[in-house]
Design an enzyme around this catalytic site. Structure first.
Site, PDB file in Angstrom:
ATOM      1  N   ASP A 402      48.523  32.452  47.140  1.00 48.59           N
ATOM      2  CA  ASP A 402      48.886  34.113  47.434  1.00 48.59           C
ATOM      3  C   ASP A 402      50.269  33.837  47.438  1.00 48.59           C
ATOM      4  OD1 ASP A 402      48.466  36.936  45.996  1.00 48.59           O
ATOM      5  OD2 ASP A 402      46.524  36.715  47.159  1.00 48.59           O
ATOM      6  N   ASP A 464      44.114  42.628  40.589  1.00 44.18           N
ATOM      7  CA  ASP A 464      43.164  42.596  41.846  1.00 44.18           C
ATOM      8  C   ASP A 464      42.417  44.162  40.893  1.00 44.18           C
ATOM      9  OD1 ASP A 464      44.285  40.586  43.626  1.00 44.18           O
ATOM     10  OD2 ASP A 464      45.431  42.241  44.394  1.00 44.18           O
TER      11      ASP A 464
HETATM   12  C1  GLA Z   1      46.216  40.090  47.020  1.00 41.28           C
HETATM   13  C2  GLA Z   1      44.687  38.823  46.179  1.00 41.28           C
HETATM   14  C3  GLA Z   1      43.464  39.417  46.395  1.00 41.28           C
HETATM   15  C4  GLA Z   1      43.068  38.738  47.662  1.00 41.28           C
HETATM   16  C5  GLA Z   1      44.167  39.414  49.147  1.00 41.28           C
HETATM   17  C6  GLA Z   1      44.010  38.972  50.571  1.00 41.28           C
HETATM   18  O1  GLA Z   1      45.895  40.700  47.287  1.00 41.28           O
HETATM   19  O2  GLA Z   1      45.424  39.174  44.879  1.00 41.28           O
HETATM   20  O3  GLA Z   1      42.986  38.547  45.569  1.00 41.28           O
HETATM   21  O4  GLA Z   1      43.055  37.473  47.974  1.00 41.28           O
HETATM   22  O5  GLA Z   1      45.463  38.773  48.417  1.00 41.28           O
HETATM   23  O6  GLA Z   1      44.892  39.493  51.149  1.00 41.28           O
END
Ligand code: GLA
Length: 642
Positions: A402, A464
């Site tokens: 990430d 997301d």
């Molecule tokens: C980001 C990702 C999510 C999740 C969060 C965790 O927003 O896109 O899918 O992994 O971080 O903090």
């Protein structure tokens, strides 16, 4: 006589002809965009190629070796036309042959012409949770330009676009780069346009020492007589060729369970084990433990950088959970965010100087975190050691990688591009040490989706936002540039956390079906009819994934709120017809399938509905008749020629 010598000289023009070049310069008679903007302390700013030699690297690749002996430049433009994808890949290398530092503010990766009848350009933008929204602009004599200065690919400006001409021909281009970027289309004096892409460079970012070389990312460009669908096909094949799978080829994309929206930071070993068992019962094949597992990580305000299991949540480390998952026959995956550090972390307390910063300026946090200077001595080694220990000790097959913020204070001298290259290098180093690992590229969902990181990763977390209705447009934008097998697509909870809207299990599963399918909800709570529907959707995905993930993708719109996409070949395809809002039409419209072959007979089948037999010409011209659909629904057909 050379063709270009026949062009008449217009009035009020230098007394020689200056056609569009593959590497146009500034200051010596070309008034369009230059491929290079650079100077040596205010000198050597005017540039024009004085000698060119063209060499063949192989049957499909040319290199233009160009020199400007006055300004002291050597340029190598590599152009590869891949006959198997119809994609042109361009990249430029520039060497400083002068005696002083060359300060570069722009270097185009490629410079390609567009015909005079180019009419519109569709680019893509949005924000966190709403990526890949189409932005349509007319092409006129005004400069069209989009810039991204966020330090990573960015949710709000995908580095690619589609140009459509009056006759329906489409041109597409995308920049293979996970950092700042510029794309621009400029009208030129002969009525055509020139299209450039490259990195956006911060002031002082590239100051080339005498003898030093800078290399641009690749620009991928293509042309298709059948419009945007043809471009998607060319890009899909080009991206497939760039992907570097463990073992040399893609294994069927396993069904994921991701813990994020079901559990967030609230990790409880027993609950996670039950979750894993419940997921395995549904047919899930890979269990990905998302954020919340590492030392001190009880919320998003702390602990990034401290990459060892939280002793309170996991007193015996992650092994008991990982072993439970693998004993159930699933692969175990783990979330990491290596490039980041929270000020409240052991790592930051030990090395506050490791965060990117500008002396005398405040630290700018985003999601309470700072960015590590990956290329600084010791930083990549620390991260490699931390992650390698996890990969060596645990049966981990997958990393979700990430990057949850934009870059701001990227060093006293700007280090944006250095950061991108260092991230690629860290991924590669880990993959060399652990060649079986697959990596998912995520940046708050779709903030780092591009053809550059494709060489280092195997899946994108597309957004997301898992609201199925919102996802329809997001995924269609994604599929214009990237193939479906790398499109992470999950069944989320209802109501969706990102929007509060509710959708049926069938709708959620139907929208996720064509991508790399997964579930992101507490499946222990999914019971009764919803559980049966989810189980059936997983069975269906497994039956169809080879076909969904190997052929062409065509997309079309029937009316507002009614779209279709077909995956496969013109002889045999899976057709998804998706309604996202109720129709304003009294009778259901028909779906015209332009790829259906005239003269061939097709059997059109859908679940329990009676099969239909249709002529290909009819499907293309009149279209497939639809049943009445609910306001939100996905119909899944197989359309196969006899
Ligand atoms: C980001 C990702 C999510 C999740 C969060 C965790 O927003 O896109 O899918 O992994 O971080 O903090």
């Amino acid at each position: 006589m050379a063709l270009r010598a026949t062009r008449p000289l217009p009035s009020f023009t230098p007394d020689f002809d200056q056609p569009l070049s593959v590497f146009p310069g500034v200051g010596l008679g070309w008034f369009g965009q230059s491929a290079l903007l650079a100077h040596r302390a205010g000198h050597d700013w005017a540039q024009r190629i004085t000698a060119t030699q063209v060499t063949h690297i192989d049957a499909a690749t040319l290199c233009f070796h160009m020199r400007d002996d006055v300004a002291g430049l050597a340029v190598a433009l590599t152009v590869r036309l891949d006959p198997t994808t119809d994609v042109l890949t361009l990249s430029t290398e520039l060497r400083n042959c002068g005696d002083d530092v060359l300060d570069i503010s722009w270097l185009a990766a490629g410079n390609v012409p567009l015909p005079p009848d180019a009419q519109t350009v569709r680019s893509y933008g949005g924000r966190h949770n709403i990526e890949f929204q189409p932005i349509d602009d007319p092409l006129t004599r005004s400069l069209w330009r989009r810039e991204n200065r966020r330090g990573l690919t960015a949710h709000d400006c995908f580095p690619g676009a589609i140009v459509t001409c009056a006759d329906g021909t489409a041109y597409g281009a995308q920049l293979a780069w996970s950092g700042n970027h510029v794309q621009q289309i400029d009208w030129i004096d002969d009525g055509r346009f020139q299209w450039q892409m490259g990195e956006w460079l911060a002031p002082g970012e590239v100051r080339l020492a005498p003898g030093a070389v800078v290399q641009t990312p690749d620009m991928l460009a293509s042309c298709a007589a059948d419009g945007a669908n043809g471009i998607a096909w060319n890009f899909h094949r080009a991206i497939r060729a760039r992907l570097d799978w463990p073992g040399g080829r893609m294994a069927p994309r396993p069904v994921h369970l991701n813990t994020w929206e079901g559990f967030y930071f609230d990790h409880d070993l027993d609950a996670l084990k039950t979750l894993a068992s419940s997921a395995a019962d549904l047919g899930v094949e890979r269990f990905v433990l998302d954020d919340g597992w590492f030392s001190g990580r009880k919320d998003d305000r702390r602990a990034l950088g401290d990459w060892w299991p939280d002793a309170g949540k996991y007193p015996d480390g992650l092994a008991p959970l990982a072993r439970h998952v693998t004993a159930l026959g699933m692969d175990f995956g783990l979330w990491v965010e290596p490039e980041m550090v929270n000020p409240d972390s052991d790592l930051y307390r030990a090395h506050p100087d490791w965060a990117l910063q500008i002396g005398g300026r405040p630290h700018i946090t985003a999601r309470n975190q700072l960015v590590l200077d990956l290329a600084r001595d010791g930083v990549a080694d620390y991260l490699f050691d931390q992650i390698a220990r996890l990969l060596a000790d645990l049966p981990i097959g997958y990393l979700k990688w990430d990057h949850n913020r934009d870059l701001t204070a990227a060093g006293a001298t700007p280090l944006f591009r250095r950061q991108v290259l260092a991230a690629y290098a860290l991924m590669d180093r880990l993959r060399r040490a652990f060649p079986h690992i697959e990596i998912e590229a995520c940046a708050g969902g779709g903030g780092r989706i591009d053809a550059g990181i494709v060489r280092h990763s195997h899946r994108f977390w597309t957004s997301d936002c898992i609201d199925a209705v919102s996802r329809v447009a997001i995924q269609r934008g994604f599929l214009q540039f990237m193939p479906p097998e790398v499109m992470g697509a999950h069944v989320g909870t209802s109501p969706a956390h990102s929007t509060g809207r509710s959708q049926s299990m069938a709708m959620r599963a139907g929208v996720a079906l064509p991508g790399h399918f997964g579930v992101e909800l507490d499946v222990r709570q999914v019971t009764g009819g919803d559980r049966d529907a989810l189980r059936a959707a997983i069975v269906r995905y497994k039956a169809l994934r080879d076909r969904l993930h190997s052929g062409r993708v065509w997309m079309g719109e029937v009316e507002p709120g009614l779209v279709w996409q077909a995956h496969g070949t013109a002889e045999d395809m899976i057709l998804l017809v998706t309604r996202t809002q109720p129709s304003s039409l009294r009778y259901p419209p028909q779906v015209r399938l332009p790829m259906a072959l005239a003269g061939r007979s097709y059997i059109v089948s859908r679940d329990a509905a009676p099969d239909m037999r249709c002529d290909g010409g009819w499907l293309a011209q009149m279209g497939l008749p639809l049943p009445e659909m609910r306001g939100e629904e996905v119909l899944i057909y197989r359309v196969a020629a006899l």
